[in-house]
Scaffold this motif. Structure first.
Motif, PDB file in Angstrom:
ATOM      1  N   SER A  65       0.754  -1.349   0.050  1.00 19.68           N
ATOM      2  CA  SER A  65       0.135  -0.002   0.093  1.00 19.68           C
ATOM      3  C   SER A  65       0.673   1.315   0.188  1.00 19.68           C
ATOM      4  O   SER A  65       0.559   2.174  -0.694  1.00 19.68           O
ATOM      5  CB  SER A  65      -0.784   0.081   1.284  1.00 19.68           C
ATOM      6  N   PHE A  66       2.044   0.959   0.646  1.00 19.14           N
ATOM      7  CA  PHE A  66       3.035   2.281   0.843  1.00 19.14           C
ATOM      8  C   PHE A  66       3.541   2.553  -0.537  1.00 19.14           C
ATOM      9  O   PHE A  66       3.432   3.742  -1.170  1.00 19.14           O
ATOM     10  CB  PHE A  66       4.078   2.270   1.611  1.00 19.14           C
ATOM     11  N   LEU A  67       3.948   1.651  -1.409  1.00 18.98           N
ATOM     12  CA  LEU A  67       4.533   1.721  -2.710  1.00 18.98           C
ATOM     13  C   LEU A  67       3.499   2.176  -3.792  1.00 18.98           C
ATOM     14  O   LEU A  67       3.768   3.002  -4.510  1.00 18.98           O
ATOM     15  CB  LEU A  67       5.154   0.506  -3.186  1.00 18.98           C
ATOM     16  N   GLN A 128       7.994  10.279   3.043  1.00 16.76           N
ATOM     17  CA  GLN A 128       6.564   9.573   2.614  1.00 16.76           C
ATOM     18  C   GLN A 128       6.128   8.404   3.438  1.00 16.76           C
ATOM     19  O   GLN A 128       4.965   8.290   3.500  1.00 16.76           O
ATOM     20  CB  GLN A 128       6.505   9.094   1.078  1.00 16.76           C
ATOM     21  N   ALA A 129       7.003   7.733   4.052  1.00 17.73           N
ATOM     22  CA  ALA A 129       6.708   6.530   4.705  1.00 17.73           C
ATOM     23  C   ALA A 129       6.151   6.833   6.207  1.00 17.73           C
ATOM     24  O   ALA A 129       5.947   5.939   6.973  1.00 17.73           O
ATOM     25  CB  ALA A 129       7.600   5.659   4.760  1.00 17.73           C
ATOM     26  N   LYS A 132       3.629   5.110   8.232  1.00 14.33           N
ATOM     27  CA  LYS A 132       3.565   3.772   7.876  1.00 14.33           C
ATOM     28  C   LYS A 132       4.114   2.388   8.270  1.00 14.33           C
ATOM     29  O   LYS A 132       5.337   2.745   8.851  1.00 14.33           O
ATOM     30  CB  LYS A 132       3.788   3.728   6.236  1.00 14.33           C
ATOM     31  N   ASN A 133       3.437   1.311   8.230  1.00 11.76           N
ATOM     32  CA  ASN A 133       4.159   0.118   8.913  1.00 11.76           C
ATOM     33  C   ASN A 133       4.903  -0.345   7.823  1.00 11.76           C
ATOM     34  O   ASN A 133       4.720  -1.622   7.310  1.00 11.76           O
ATOM     35  CB  ASN A 133       3.154  -0.629   9.382  1.00 11.76           C
ATOM     36  N   VAL A 134       6.031   0.309   7.493  1.00 10.11           N
ATOM     37  CA  VAL A 134       7.245  -0.392   6.597  1.00 10.11           C
ATOM     38  C   VAL A 134       8.474  -0.105   7.270  1.00 10.11           C
ATOM     39  O   VAL A 134       8.847   0.907   7.740  1.00 10.11           O
ATOM     40  CB  VAL A 134       7.144   0.125   5.322  1.00 10.11           C
ATOM     41  N   SER A 135       9.426  -1.121   6.849  1.00  7.96           N
ATOM     42  CA  SER A 135      10.851  -0.869   7.282  1.00  7.96           C
ATOM     43  C   SER A 135      11.650  -0.610   5.852  1.00  7.96           C
ATOM     44  O   SER A 135      11.576  -1.358   5.134  1.00  7.96           O
ATOM     45  CB  SER A 135      11.433  -1.722   8.122  1.00  7.96           C
TER      46      SER A 135
END
Lengths: 366, 129
Positions: A65-67, A128-129, A132-135
């Motif tokens: 979803s982030f990308l 941008q992240a 968000k739940n991204v590493s």
């Protein structure tokens, strides 16, 4: 900032490569000569050091979803081990960079970005992240990259691996295979308009792999290839170069890359601006042109028609495979039509040229 | 790298061969090696009068655009039209078929002040500019 050296720097110097600075890196612009290397890639094969490229890992449950909000193409279409080309835009539709997305798993993506943009992209992606739940990890320093390009690339590489290379299709990759005894990520990708492979490896293995590929390939006509022919090759194939055909001031729709902008996938940076350009038609368009009178167009030269400036050259060069002086120009959309007469301002003189079809070069077959 | 003894040179990598009251002008072997594959030569109009150091011609390789300066003052009396069809003569034969122009000398004293082969070899060894 001091220019950086790739792990292959000493190899290039030893092999007679002429070193220049590009995107903050010291790399060979040529070995034997741009035309000769260009021709080798078109007819046999060339080996490039592209270790300057940046690599960024995106992992975690919000990865997809982030990308999807970060880039303009539809990342959801990717299967594991598949590669996607995509622009990455600002909210106003201007381009941050263009990049490759490698899907290593449902929550595991590798982004490959332009060397000169790596720091800017990394800062942009971090920003941008937020929330968000991204590493995220900038792994650019942990990865070296070689590009083996040309019609004989598969044959050359098949001497160094047990893998069934014919089964690796265009824009797919194998995450971990053995080439010349070394573990690499191998993708069927490139930036030359030819068939070919890109090998991502440990920087410590880069020299060994380079030498092994050269040893296997030279008897078949493989040549070491520099940035000079990388540019003429991508130019003939009309593949964009960031800073020329794309920039913060040039949107992918203007650059003729609308097919990599997918409004139907949902919200993403630049969506409204790019949809508006797609709907109304962009005010400026990237067009190919051929010089009619003598002269070589170069980046940033003004382009004229009907007695006024209508745009500028983004890339211009002698095209070795076509033996013509060609160019790409960003011009007012009304003039981007086949056969349109234009003039390129070269050192204060207007020289006749004509809009022609893109790409200038397309390989036979696939 | 080839630097013929009988020619005169500039630090900008032009060479001069005096023939009577004219000077044949071209670019050196070092220059063509630095430029790489030459793809275009812009020649001056015959009859143009130039002062020493003024732009005479433009030589373009695949990647580079490079000015050629008049090594001596005078009138351009002849240009090498063969370079329009075969610009790579500059690479193949920089001191022969790759000559650029012939200038009618306005001041033969200028020639004496140019570099000899040994002095030019020093310039080239330093990598040019």
């Amino acid at each position: 900032m001091t220019a950086r050296k790739t792990p292959l720097y000493e190899t290039h110097v030893r092999a007679g490569g002429r070193i220049v600075e590009f995107g903050g890196w010291l790399l060979p612009v040529q070995y034997a000569g741009i035309k000769e290397e260009h021709q080798a890639v078109r007819t046999k094969a060339g080996l490039f050091d592209v270790s300057h490229m940046g690599e960024i890992l995106v992992q975690g449950e919000d990865s997809l979803s982030f990308l999807q909000t970060l880039v303009t193409n539809d990342v959801a279409k990717l299967a594991d081990n598949q590669v996607l080309y995509t622009p990455m835009c600002y909210p106003d539709g201007g381009t941050v960079d263009d990049l490759l997305v490698y899907r290593q798993g449902p929550n595991d993506y590798l982004l490959v970005v332009n060397a000169a943009n790596t720091a800017k992209d990394w800062a942009w992606i971090l920003e941008q992240a937020e929330g968000k739940n991204v590493s995220l990890e900038n792994v650019s320093d942990d990865i070296a990259q070689l590009a083996l390009q040309g019609p004989l690339a598969e044959k050359i590489l098949s001497n160094l691996t047990e893998e069934p290379l014919a089964a690796l299709k265009y824009y797919w990759f194998w995450p971990e295979v053995t080439v010349a005894g070394k573990r690499v990520l191998l993708s069927r990708t490139g930036y030359t308009g030819e068939d070919g492979f890109e090998l991502y490896c440990d920087p410590g293995d880069a020299t060994y792999l380079w030498e092994a590929i050269m040893a296997a390939g030279v008897p078949l006509g493989l040549m070491p290839a520099g940035l000079g022919c990388r540019d003429t090759l991508r130019f003939e194939a009309c593949l964009p170069l960031y800073g020329h055909e794309l920039s913060a001031a040039i949107s992918p729709v203007e650059a003729g890359l609308g097919m990599f902008v997918k409004p139907d996938k949902g919200a993403f940076n630049g969506r409204e601006a790019l949809v508006a350009q797609k709907t109304a038609g962009p005010k400026r368009k990237l067009a190919g042109f051929a010089m009619v009178d003598r002269g070589v167009a170069r980046a940033d030269y003004p382009v004229w028609a009907e007695g006024r400036q209508i745009g500028h050259v983004t890339t211009g060069s002698y095209a070795p495979s076509l033996d013509k002086n060609l160019g790409l120009a960003l011009v007012e959309a009304a003039f981007a039509v086949l056969g349109q007469a234009i003039e390129v301002e070269i050192r204060g003189k207007l020289v006749a040229a004509q809009i022609v079809a893109k790409p200038f070069y397309k390989r036979e077959g696939k | 790298m080839n630097i013929p003894k009988e020619l005169k040179y500039t630090k900008d990598h032009e060479w001069v061969r005096v023939e009577g009251n004219t000077a044949v002008v071209g670019v050196t072997d070092f220059a063509q090696l630095q430029l790489g594959d030459v793809v275009f030569v812009e020649l001056p109009p015959v009859g143009k009068t130039l002062k020493q150091g003024e732009p005479l011609s433009v030589i373009e390789s695949v990647k580079a655009v490079s000015d050629v300066y008049a090594p001596v003052s005078g009138k351009v009396v002849k240009v090498n039209a063969a370079l329009e069809e075969a610009p790579d003569l500059v690479n193949q034969s920089p001191y022969g078929e790759g000559w650029v122009a012939v200038i009618e000398l306005a001041d033969s004293g200028e020639v004496d002040a140019l570099l000899d082969d040994a002095a030019y070899a020093g310039v080239a060894a330093e990598g040019g500019h």
